[in-house]
Scaffold this active site. Structure first.
Site, PDB file in Angstrom:
ATOM      1  N   SER A 105      30.679  66.614  38.607  1.00  0.00           N
ATOM      2  CA  SER A 105      29.864  65.936  37.613  1.00  0.00           C
ATOM      3  C   SER A 105      29.541  64.494  38.041  1.00  0.00           C
ATOM      4  O   SER A 105      28.904  64.301  39.068  1.00  0.00           O
ATOM      5  CB  SER A 105      30.587  66.026  36.265  1.00  0.00           C
ATOM      6  OG  SER A 105      29.767  65.603  35.224  1.00  0.00           O
ATOM      7  N   ASP A 155      24.553  74.911  31.758  1.00  0.00           N
ATOM      8  CA  ASP A 155      25.084  73.540  31.666  1.00  0.00           C
ATOM      9  C   ASP A 155      24.147  72.682  30.802  1.00  0.00           C
ATOM     10  O   ASP A 155      22.988  72.471  31.166  1.00  0.00           O
ATOM     11  CB  ASP A 155      25.188  72.953  33.081  1.00  0.00           C
ATOM     12  CG  ASP A 155      25.910  71.627  33.098  1.00  0.00           C
ATOM     13  OD1 ASP A 155      25.927  70.933  32.062  1.00  0.00           O
ATOM     14  OD2 ASP A 155      26.465  71.275  34.150  1.00  0.00           O
ATOM     15  N   HIS A 186      29.144  73.415  31.706  1.00  0.00           N
ATOM     16  CA  HIS A 186      29.494  72.255  32.526  1.00  0.00           C
ATOM     17  C   HIS A 186      30.876  72.422  33.177  1.00  0.00           C
ATOM     18  O   HIS A 186      31.141  71.859  34.234  1.00  0.00           O
ATOM     19  CB  HIS A 186      29.449  70.993  31.666  1.00  0.00           C
ATOM     20  CG  HIS A 186      29.385  69.736  32.481  1.00  0.00           C
ATOM     21  ND1 HIS A 186      28.362  69.471  33.376  1.00  0.00           N
ATOM     22  CD2 HIS A 186      30.230  68.674  32.559  1.00  0.00           C
ATOM     23  CE1 HIS A 186      28.582  68.306  33.959  1.00  0.00           C
ATOM     24  NE2 HIS A 186      29.709  67.804  33.482  1.00  0.00           N
TER      25      HIS A 186
HETATM   26  C1  MLT Z   1      26.473  61.546  35.044  1.00  0.00           C
HETATM   27  O1  MLT Z   1      26.383  60.698  34.171  1.00  0.00           O
HETATM   28  O2  MLT Z   1      26.814  61.323  36.212  1.00  0.00           O
HETATM   29  C2  MLT Z   1      26.116  62.932  34.649  1.00  0.00           C
HETATM   30  O3  MLT Z   1      25.364  62.934  33.486  1.00  0.00           O
HETATM   31  C3  MLT Z   1      27.321  63.777  34.499  1.00  0.00           C
HETATM   32  C4  MLT Z   1      28.317  63.185  33.544  1.00  0.00           C
HETATM   33  O4  MLT Z   1      28.213  63.393  32.333  1.00  0.00           O
HETATM   34  O5  MLT Z   1      29.212  62.513  33.991  1.00  0.00           O
END
Ligand code: MLT
Length: 203
Positions: A105, A155, A186
């Site tokens: 992520s 996701d 996710h």
């Molecule tokens: C991010 O902010 O890098 C992406 O949206 C994934 C997350 O939620 O961390």
């Protein structure tokens, strides 16, 4: 440990491989240790904690909204993390070519950003639930870099099309990219971890 500019964990291994574990939003340097053990029990583990706090949740760079990144902070944090990896290689006596980055992520997004800004730092990467971090003016030369990407068809945070764009961008830059999409959200699923481990074992 807080040396090298990042709070981090370093756990020596019994093989030459090091897994660089980059956590998701709200994680820390401990979050992905069990995943690292599962992927390769013999590898050393280098696991930094992102320096940004979003209402108390650690991240690797700031965002303005979900999926909308603060590009200036992304640039600064990308350079800092790339420097951390370079220094850790020296400090712990690691082989840069034997580091496999595993990002989940937000951790996958900063790994993608390092690949695009510092193409000489990460040679092998697993990007789990990643999206395009920024649009580079020019693509770097990622020849010889191997990348495994895993997306979730359901996701809600990371649309499949965005992950596909990232896969195309990285392969246009010359990397060897394998992208898989799973019937998942996710969170990671067992099926993909089995495939991820198989890919790692075959490297
Ligand atoms: C991010 O902010 O890098 C992406 O949206 C994934 C997350 O939620 O961390």
């Amino acid at each position: 440990m807080t040396e090298l500019g990042f709070v981090h964990q370093f756990i020596p291994g019994s093989s030459e491989r090091t897994l660089l574990m980059l956590h998701g939003t709200g994680g820390d340097e401990e979050q992905l240790i069990p995943l690292a053990r599962e992927l390769d029990p013999g590898a050393a583990i280098l696991s930094p904690r992102g320096k940004i706090s979003e209402n108390g949740s650690a991240r690797f760079f700031r965002r303005l909204a979900e999926g909308v990144f603060d590009l200036e902070d992304l640039r600064v944090q990308t350079d800092a993390l790339a420097e951390f990896v370079r220094q850790a290689v020296h400090h712990y006596g690691l082989d840069l070519g034997k580091i496999v980055t595993v990002g989940y992520s937000n951790g996958a997004n900063i790994a993608a950003s390092i690949l695009l800004r510092h193409p000489d730092v990460l040679r092998t990467a697993m990007l789990l639930r990643a999206m395009v971090p920024f649009q580079p003016e020019e693509l770097p030369d990622l020849g010889g870099v191997e990348i495994w990407i895993a997306g979730g068809n359901q996701d809600p945070l990371i649309p499949r099309l965005n992950t596909e764009r990232l896969a195309e961008m990285l392969s246009e830059a010359g990397a060897e990219v394998t992208a898989h999409f799973f019937e998942a959200g996710h969170a990671l699923t067992n099926t993909e971890l089995v495939l991820a481990k198989r890919w790692l074992d075959a490297l």
